[in-house]
Design a protein around this motif. Structure first.
Motif, PDB file in Angstrom:
ATOM      1  N   VAL A 130      40.056 -39.371  63.521  1.00  0.00           N
ATOM      2  CA  VAL A 130      39.053 -39.910  64.064  1.00  0.00           C
ATOM      3  C   VAL A 130      39.605 -41.044  65.135  1.00  0.00           C
ATOM      4  CG1 VAL A 130      37.016 -41.626  64.068  1.00  0.00           C
ATOM      5  CG2 VAL A 130      37.626 -39.633  62.425  1.00  0.00           C
ATOM      6  N   HIS A 131      40.812 -41.593  64.605  1.00  0.00           N
ATOM      7  CA  HIS A 131      41.546 -42.842  65.473  1.00  0.00           C
ATOM      8  C   HIS A 131      42.671 -43.252  64.566  1.00  0.00           C
ATOM      9  CE1 HIS A 131      39.831 -46.539  64.094  1.00  0.00           C
ATOM     10  NE2 HIS A 131      38.558 -45.696  63.925  1.00  0.00           N
ATOM     11  N   SER A 132      43.467 -44.194  65.116  1.00  0.00           N
ATOM     12  CA  SER A 132      44.353 -44.911  64.621  1.00  0.00           C
ATOM     13  C   SER A 132      44.167 -46.304  64.314  1.00  0.00           C
ATOM     14  CB  SER A 132      45.694 -44.577  65.505  1.00  0.00           C
ATOM     15  OG  SER A 132      46.116 -43.418  65.431  1.00  0.00           O
ATOM     16  N   GLU A 133      44.589 -46.946  63.334  1.00  0.00           N
ATOM     17  CA  GLU A 133      44.582 -48.417  63.076  1.00  0.00           C
ATOM     18  C   GLU A 133      45.666 -48.911  62.485  1.00  0.00           C
ATOM     19  OE1 GLU A 133      41.038 -49.508  60.641  1.00  0.00           O
ATOM     20  OE2 GLU A 133      39.717 -48.100  61.591  1.00  0.00           O
ATOM     21  N   ALA A 134      46.054 -50.082  62.922  1.00  0.00           N
ATOM     22  CA  ALA A 134      47.114 -50.997  62.378  1.00  0.00           C
ATOM     23  C   ALA A 134      46.864 -51.519  61.267  1.00  0.00           C
ATOM     24  CB  ALA A 134      47.727 -52.074  63.539  1.00  0.00           C
ATOM     25  N   LEU A 135      47.973 -51.574  60.240  1.00  0.00           N
ATOM     26  CA  LEU A 135      47.760 -51.864  58.882  1.00  0.00           C
ATOM     27  C   LEU A 135      49.119 -52.750  58.335  1.00  0.00           C
ATOM     28  CD1 LEU A 135      45.968 -51.780  56.520  1.00  0.00           C
ATOM     29  CD2 LEU A 135      47.106 -49.517  56.009  1.00  0.00           C
ATOM     30  N   THR A 136      48.922 -53.624  57.423  1.00  0.00           N
ATOM     31  CA  THR A 136      50.053 -54.207  56.839  1.00  0.00           C
ATOM     32  C   THR A 136      49.895 -54.227  55.489  1.00  0.00           C
ATOM     33  OG1 THR A 136      49.118 -56.558  56.832  1.00  0.00           O
ATOM     34  CG2 THR A 136      50.636 -55.947  58.951  1.00  0.00           C
ATOM     35  N   PRO A 137      51.055 -54.358  54.701  1.00  0.00           N
ATOM     36  CA  PRO A 137      50.819 -54.446  53.230  1.00  0.00           C
ATOM     37  C   PRO A 137      49.866 -55.662  52.937  1.00  0.00           C
ATOM     38  CG  PRO A 137      53.092 -53.899  53.704  1.00  0.00           C
ATOM     39  CD  PRO A 137      52.419 -54.556  55.146  1.00  0.00           C
ATOM     40  N   ALA A 138      49.789 -56.809  53.540  1.00  0.00           N
ATOM     41  CA  ALA A 138      48.858 -57.658  52.988  1.00  0.00           C
ATOM     42  C   ALA A 138      47.551 -57.432  53.050  1.00  0.00           C
ATOM     43  CB  ALA A 138      49.250 -59.013  54.007  1.00  0.00           C
ATOM     44  N   THR A 139      47.244 -56.487  54.275  1.00  0.00           N
ATOM     45  CA  THR A 139      45.860 -55.920  54.309  1.00  0.00           C
ATOM     46  C   THR A 139      45.420 -55.214  53.228  1.00  0.00           C
ATOM     47  OG1 THR A 139      46.027 -55.963  56.964  1.00  0.00           O
ATOM     48  CG2 THR A 139      44.275 -54.755  56.043  1.00  0.00           C
ATOM     49  N   LEU A 140      46.161 -54.290  52.816  1.00  0.00           N
ATOM     50  CA  LEU A 140      46.004 -53.509  51.484  1.00  0.00           C
ATOM     51  C   LEU A 140      45.503 -54.382  50.430  1.00  0.00           C
ATOM     52  CD1 LEU A 140      48.926 -51.053  51.731  1.00  0.00           C
ATOM     53  CD2 LEU A 140      46.544 -50.649  52.238  1.00  0.00           C
ATOM     54  N   ARG A 141      45.976 -55.619  50.328  1.00  0.00           N
ATOM     55  CA  ARG A 141      45.766 -56.448  49.050  1.00  0.00           C
ATOM     56  C   ARG A 141      44.373 -56.959  49.167  1.00  0.00           C
ATOM     57  NH1 ARG A 141      50.750 -56.901  46.449  1.00  0.00           N
ATOM     58  NH2 ARG A 141      52.471 -56.646  47.903  1.00  0.00           N
ATOM     59  N   GLU A 142      43.823 -57.081  50.426  1.00  0.00           N
ATOM     60  CA  GLU A 142      42.587 -57.518  50.642  1.00  0.00           C
ATOM     61  C   GLU A 142      41.391 -56.753  49.897  1.00  0.00           C
ATOM     62  OE1 GLU A 142      41.995 -57.929  54.891  1.00  0.00           O
ATOM     63  OE2 GLU A 142      43.984 -59.586  55.081  1.00  0.00           O
ATOM     64  N   LYS A 148      39.615 -45.691  55.370  1.00  0.00           N
ATOM     65  CA  LYS A 148      38.569 -44.758  55.915  1.00  0.00           C
ATOM     66  C   LYS A 148      39.296 -43.342  56.146  1.00  0.00           C
ATOM     67  CE  LYS A 148      37.487 -48.738  58.887  1.00  0.00           C
ATOM     68  NZ  LYS A 148      37.591 -49.235  60.422  1.00  0.00           N
ATOM     69  N   GLU A 149      38.358 -42.552  55.491  1.00  0.00           N
ATOM     70  CA  GLU A 149      38.794 -41.041  55.751  1.00  0.00           C
ATOM     71  C   GLU A 149      38.924 -40.680  57.214  1.00  0.00           C
ATOM     72  OE1 GLU A 149      36.965 -36.673  55.006  1.00  0.00           O
ATOM     73  OE2 GLU A 149      35.525 -38.502  55.038  1.00  0.00           O
ATOM     74  N   ARG A 150      40.042 -39.830  57.399  1.00  0.00           N
ATOM     75  CA  ARG A 150      40.291 -39.311  58.763  1.00  0.00           C
ATOM     76  C   ARG A 150      40.798 -40.268  59.833  1.00  0.00           C
ATOM     77  NH1 ARG A 150      35.510 -35.307  59.756  1.00  0.00           N
ATOM     78  NH2 ARG A 150      36.749 -35.221  61.939  1.00  0.00           N
ATOM     79  N   VAL A 151      41.431 -41.339  59.236  1.00  0.00           N
ATOM     80  CA  VAL A 151      42.058 -42.399  60.097  1.00  0.00           C
ATOM     81  C   VAL A 151      43.532 -42.497  59.733  1.00  0.00           C
ATOM     82  CG1 VAL A 151      42.110 -44.931  60.584  1.00  0.00           C
ATOM     83  CG2 VAL A 151      39.976 -43.950  60.356  1.00  0.00           C
ATOM     84  N   ARG A 152      44.383 -42.452  60.997  1.00  0.00           N
ATOM     85  CA  ARG A 152      45.790 -42.484  60.839  1.00  0.00           C
ATOM     86  C   ARG A 152      46.322 -44.306  60.763  1.00  0.00           C
ATOM     87  NH1 ARG A 152      49.107 -42.749  65.507  1.00  0.00           N
ATOM     88  NH2 ARG A 152      51.359 -42.699  64.742  1.00  0.00           N
ATOM     89  N   TYR A 153      46.787 -44.546  59.831  1.00  0.00           N
ATOM     90  CA  TYR A 153      47.155 -45.857  59.820  1.00  0.00           C
ATOM     91  C   TYR A 153      48.511 -45.828  60.282  1.00  0.00           C
ATOM     92  CZ  TYR A 153      42.769 -46.776  57.370  1.00  0.00           C
ATOM     93  OH  TYR A 153      41.484 -46.810  57.135  1.00  0.00           O
ATOM     94  N   ILE A 154      48.933 -47.129  61.113  1.00  0.00           N
ATOM     95  CA  ILE A 154      50.187 -47.255  61.299  1.00  0.00           C
ATOM     96  C   ILE A 154      50.680 -48.548  60.594  1.00  0.00           C
ATOM     97  CG2 ILE A 154      51.827 -47.512  63.239  1.00  0.00           C
ATOM     98  CD1 ILE A 154      49.759 -46.083  65.096  1.00  0.00           C
ATOM     99  N   LEU A 155      51.566 -48.475  59.632  1.00  0.00           N
ATOM    100  CA  LEU A 155      51.804 -49.640  58.754  1.00  0.00           C
ATOM    101  C   LEU A 155      53.227 -50.302  59.197  1.00  0.00           C
ATOM    102  CD1 LEU A 155      51.045 -50.806  55.894  1.00  0.00           C
ATOM    103  CD2 LEU A 155      52.968 -49.591  55.084  1.00  0.00           C
ATOM    104  N   SER A 156      53.374 -51.556  59.101  1.00  0.00           N
ATOM    105  CA  SER A 156      54.376 -52.226  59.645  1.00  0.00           C
ATOM    106  C   SER A 156      54.471 -53.634  58.784  1.00  0.00           C
ATOM    107  CB  SER A 156      54.229 -52.529  61.101  1.00  0.00           C
ATOM    108  OG  SER A 156      53.413 -53.302  61.692  1.00  0.00           O
ATOM    109  N   ALA A 157      55.485 -54.235  58.736  1.00  0.00           N
ATOM    110  CA  ALA A 157      55.521 -55.470  58.133  1.00  0.00           C
ATOM    111  C   ALA A 157      54.844 -56.619  58.715  1.00  0.00           C
ATOM    112  CB  ALA A 157      56.994 -56.070  57.816  1.00  0.00           C
TER     113      ALA A 157
END
Length: 163
Positions: A130-142, A148-157
């Motif tokens: 569907v699209h891409s979103e930025a992500l950090t490990p801190a966000t995962l903890r929230e 979201k199904e079918r979203v490519r997450y780009i994870l960085s510190a």
């Protein structure tokens, strides 16, 4: 059918074997037959299948893509509905799974600039992203974070911009 979560990086990611006697976070090699279709979503070379205490990705908070949106997100996050619909033990397991995933990814980011994540329903690897979103490990903890199904997450510190 299960929610499946995958990670990709430029260098190999650590393997964390599934332990049936102590179900928890796991990260294992992707089945070669699935790899071809996953390449439509994940551009980095090394792939891992990421699992939770359920073995698959079902133990992570996730929402199905439906009619151009993820309507389950409001359902999962509305406090009154969540308390009525979700068992406290299940919510605690999901939180623990996200903590273990965030711990793993933080450790991997010490030797990787970025890690891609992609989630979809098992067998639907060929469906378009569907699209891409930025992500950090801190966000995962929230508590509010839901994959979201079918979203490519780009994870960085640190937070980055995406398309």
């Amino acid at each position: 059918m299960c929610f499946t979560l995958y990670a990709a990086s430029n260098a190999p990611l650590a393997t964390v074997p599934w332990n049936e006697k102590d179900p928890a976070f796991n990260a294992e090699d992707v089945h070669p037959a699935d790899e071809v279709l996953l390449r439509r979503h994940l551009t980095l070379r090394h792939l891992k299948s990421i699992g939770s205490s359920t073995c698959c990705g079902c133990g992570f908070r996730h929402a199905m893509y439906q009619s151009g949106d993820w309507p389950e997100i409001w359902f999962r996050l509305a406090p009154d509905i969540r308390v009525q619909e979700f068992d406290a033990a299940d919510l605690a397991r999901e939180a623990a799974n996200h903590e273990q995933l965030a711990d793993y990814l933080e450790a991997q980011l010490r030797s990787h600039d970025i890690i891609e994540l992609y989630g979809c329903w098992e067998g639907e690897w060929g469906e378009p992203s569907v699209h891409s979103e930025a992500l950090t490990p801190a966000t995962l903890r929230e508590e509010e974070f839901v994959f979201k199904e079918r979203v490519r997450y780009i994870l960085s510190a640190d937070p980055i911009m995406t398309e």
